[in-house]
Design an enzyme around this catalytic site. Structure first.
Site, short mmCIF file in Angstrom:
data_model
loop_
_atom_site.label_atom_id
_atom_site.label_comp_id
_atom_site.label_asym_id
_atom_site.label_seq_id
_atom_site.Cartn_x
_atom_site.Cartn_y
_atom_site.Cartn_z
N GLU A 206 -7.34 -5.44 -6.04
CA GLU A 206 -7.06 -6.53 -5.06
C GLU A 206 -5.69 -7.14 -5.31
O GLU A 206 -5.48 -8.34 -5.15
CB GLU A 206 -8.14 -7.63 -5.14
CG GLU A 206 -9.50 -7.21 -4.65
CD GLU A 206 -9.63 -7.08 -3.14
OE1 GLU A 206 -10.55 -6.36 -2.70
OE2 GLU A 206 -8.82 -7.67 -2.40
C1 LIG Z 1 -12.02 1.13 -10.17
C2 LIG Z 1 -10.95 0.96 -9.12
C3 LIG Z 1 -11.30 0.66 -7.83
C4 LIG Z 1 -10.32 0.50 -6.85
N1 LIG Z 1 -10.71 0.23 -5.57
C5 LIG Z 1 -9.77 0.15 -4.60
C6 LIG Z 1 -10.16 -0.04 -3.23
O1 LIG Z 1 -11.34 -0.17 -2.92
N2 LIG Z 1 -9.18 -0.10 -2.28
C7 LIG Z 1 -7.86 0.03 -2.60
O2 LIG Z 1 -7.02 -0.02 -1.72
N3 LIG Z 1 -7.48 0.21 -3.89
C8 LIG Z 1 -8.39 0.30 -4.89
N4 LIG Z 1 -7.99 0.51 -6.19
C9 LIG Z 1 -6.57 0.65 -6.48
C10 LIG Z 1 -6.00 -0.61 -7.06
O3 LIG Z 1 -5.85 -1.58 -6.05
C11 LIG Z 1 -4.66 -0.27 -7.74
O4 LIG Z 1 -4.96 0.45 -8.91
C12 LIG Z 1 -3.87 -1.53 -8.04
O5 LIG Z 1 -3.41 -2.12 -6.87
C13 LIG Z 1 -2.65 -1.24 -8.91
O6 LIG Z 1 -1.88 -0.22 -8.38
P1 LIG Z 1 -1.47 1.01 -9.30
O7 LIG Z 1 -2.69 1.51 -9.99
O8 LIG Z 1 -0.68 1.94 -8.49
O9 LIG Z 1 -0.57 0.34 -10.45
P2 LIG Z 1 0.98 0.15 -10.40
O10 LIG Z 1 1.41 -0.41 -9.08
O11 LIG Z 1 1.65 1.38 -10.88
O12 LIG Z 1 1.14 -1.00 -11.48
C14 LIG Z 1 1.31 -0.74 -12.88
C15 LIG Z 1 1.76 -2.03 -13.54
O13 LIG Z 1 3.05 -2.42 -13.02
C16 LIG Z 1 2.98 -3.71 -12.45
N5 LIG Z 1 3.80 -3.75 -11.26
C17 LIG Z 1 3.80 -2.90 -10.21
N6 LIG Z 1 4.68 -3.26 -9.28
C18 LIG Z 1 5.28 -4.39 -9.75
C19 LIG Z 1 6.28 -5.25 -9.26
N7 LIG Z 1 6.85 -5.08 -8.05
N8 LIG Z 1 6.65 -6.32 -10.00
C20 LIG Z 1 6.08 -6.54 -11.20
N9 LIG Z 1 5.12 -5.75 -11.73
C21 LIG Z 1 4.73 -4.69 -11.01
C22 LIG Z 1 1.50 -3.93 -12.14
O14 LIG Z 1 1.19 -5.31 -12.11
C23 LIG Z 1 0.83 -3.21 -13.28
O15 LIG Z 1 0.79 -4.02 -14.42
C24 LIG Z 1 -8.95 0.65 -7.19
C25 LIG Z 1 -8.60 0.93 -8.51
C26 LIG Z 1 -9.57 1.09 -9.48
C27 LIG Z 1 -9.14 1.41 -10.89
#
Ligand SMILES: Cc1cc2nc3c(=O)[nH]c(=O)nc-3n(C[C@H](O)[C@H](O)[C@H](O)COP(=O)(O)OP(=O)(O)OC[C@H]3O[C@@H](n4cnc5c(N)ncnc54)[C@H](O)[C@@H]3O)c2cc1C
Length: 396
Positions: A206
């Protein structure tokens, strides 16, 4: 056709569907998860939901509601873990005593309850604000769906705050739960093992808590730029107040006077730090993420402290002071610690963006505005823990 993992799938889809081409061209590498992108996809007119080109608004607003709901779910989990923690502490004996008799454990049980009560107060507050706004919009003839979206948009900042605070309260409560269970906290045969893992995802989905912190501050600043919110006026007033002689008047003080003053002062700290950041960085402020994070932390601590205080004041109006004694303890302990956290966040931001006389003046202002009458937090936590231990469950 699948290009070997871990890159995005590049596949010419059916009916003009093109999957992940742009991302592949940009050289974006994703995880090995299969991802589907809909580009130039034809949708029959009767299947169109909402307005064409405005889908992102609905998606973003759904995120707002989702964030508030996530906090409510985290609250439920927190209460369950707090109950399991006290039950275990009452039964586990060490040195011929239930561990619940030890001050170190009482502190943990009480702090679990305090943070749970604080986030619950904030959730009630935001839910009520959203509901009232929704009713107000519906009274103008708006449909329920539109009113809900409008209300959620109005309180998007609060929803982001709830998401961050709710997931972090849950993580705190679960982490202390693991600790109270000791070695068994680490064992899959006991409930904390699963709670620890289940809790952790809430700070990630979220919108990660980093993104939500940035978003909360960004939304406030955008509202100021659009003229929907006046931040700079009050920020300038705080700067003026800093130059003036402090008010030492010592009139008769009523219950919660000190606490309400502390909340008003916390807001002055935010205005001082955020106002300085806006003046200093102007259009490049978005790049100063560490400062934005500190401002977000100050806002979250203030919102939570104010929410618990508002709730407890209302409770005193219903049950009286004696009937709300433990809740008053909880509000005071929370506020007292929140002021210290706010002070540290503020100091870090000020030191990064000022020096010399300006820095001294800002630090002096921060010190002045983050003070409060001392609270005996140790005795207050003991009283809260006593109740939890007697009830053998989370009971507030
Ligand atoms: C069990 C599970 C269920 C999920 N369910 C859903 C779902 O139902 N619907 C859906 O749409 N998604 C879902 N997700 C996806 C989830 O929303 C994403 O994993 C989350 O938004 C983080 O994105 P990412 O994994 O690509 O991490 P990244 O974006 O790669 O982030 C990695 C780190 O970098 C930081 N970061 C990234 N960008 C920035 C920035 N611009 N400035 C500062 N820090 C930054 C983040 O805060 C984090 O600490 C789910 C994930 C899991 C693990």
């Amino acid at each position: 056709m699948e290009i070997n993992s871990p890159v995005f799938i590049v596949e010419k889809g059916y009916d003009g569907l093109s999957l992940g081409e742009e991302e592949h061209k940009m050289g974006i590498k994703g995880s090995s998860t299969r991802q589907v992108f809909f580009m130039d996809c034809k949708v029959p007119v009767e299947n169109v939901l909402g307005e064409i080109g405005k889908g992102h608004l609905i998606a973003f607003n759904i995120l707002n509601i989702g964030r508030a709901k996530l906090a409510a779910a985290a609250l439920g989990g927190s209460k369950q873990v707090a109950t399991q923690s006290v039950e275990y502490a009452n039964t586990r004996e060490q040195f011929k005593l239930p561990i619940a008799k030890f001050g170190a454990i009482k502190h943990k049980l009480a702090e679990q309850a305090i943070r749970i009560y604080a986030i619950e107060s904030a959730i009630y507050r935001v839910s009520n604000l959203i509901e009232n706004k929704e009713q107000e919009l519906m009274a103008t003839g708006m449909s329920f769906e539109k009113a809900l979206l409008g209300a959620a948009e109005e309180y998007a900042v609060e929803c982001a705050i709830l998401k961050v605070a709710g997931s972090e309260v849950l993580d705190f409560v679960v982490d202390e739960g693991v600790q109270i269970y000791g070695g068994y906290g680490y064992s899959a045969d006991f409930p904390m093992d699963r709670a620890y893992r289940d809790s952790r995802i809430n700070r990630i989905f979220e919108g990660t808590n980093e993104i939500n912190r940035l978003l909360a501050v960004d939304m406030i600043l955008k509202r100021e730029m659009k003229g929907e919110l006046d931040l700079m006026g009050p920020a300038m007033a705080v700067q003026k107040e800093l130059m003036a002689i402090p008010d030492f008047s010592n009139g008769e003080s009523k219950l919660f006077d000190d606490e309400n003053k502390a909340i008003a002062n916390m807001k002055k700290c935010i205005l001082m730090v955020a106002g300085t950041a806006v003046q200093k960085y102007m259009m490049t402020l978005a790049k100063e993420q560490e400062i934005l994070m500190r401002i977000a932390d100050m806002a979250i601590d203030t919102y939570m402290a104010e929410s618990i205080l508002l709730r407890v004041q209302k409770l005193v109006g219903i049950r009286g002071e004696a009937g709300s004694a433990l809740e008053i303890d909880m509000a005071r302990v929370y506020l007292f610690d929140a002021l210290d956290r706010l002070n540290v966040s503020g100091k870090n931001a000020i030191n990064a963006m000022s020096e010399g006389d300006e820095q001294r003046m800002l630090q002096m202002g921060l010190k002045r505005f983050s003070k409060m009458t001392p609270v005996n937090t140790i005795e207050a936590r003991r009283r809260i823990a006593k109740k939890l231990i007697e009830e053998n469950k989370y009971c507030f």
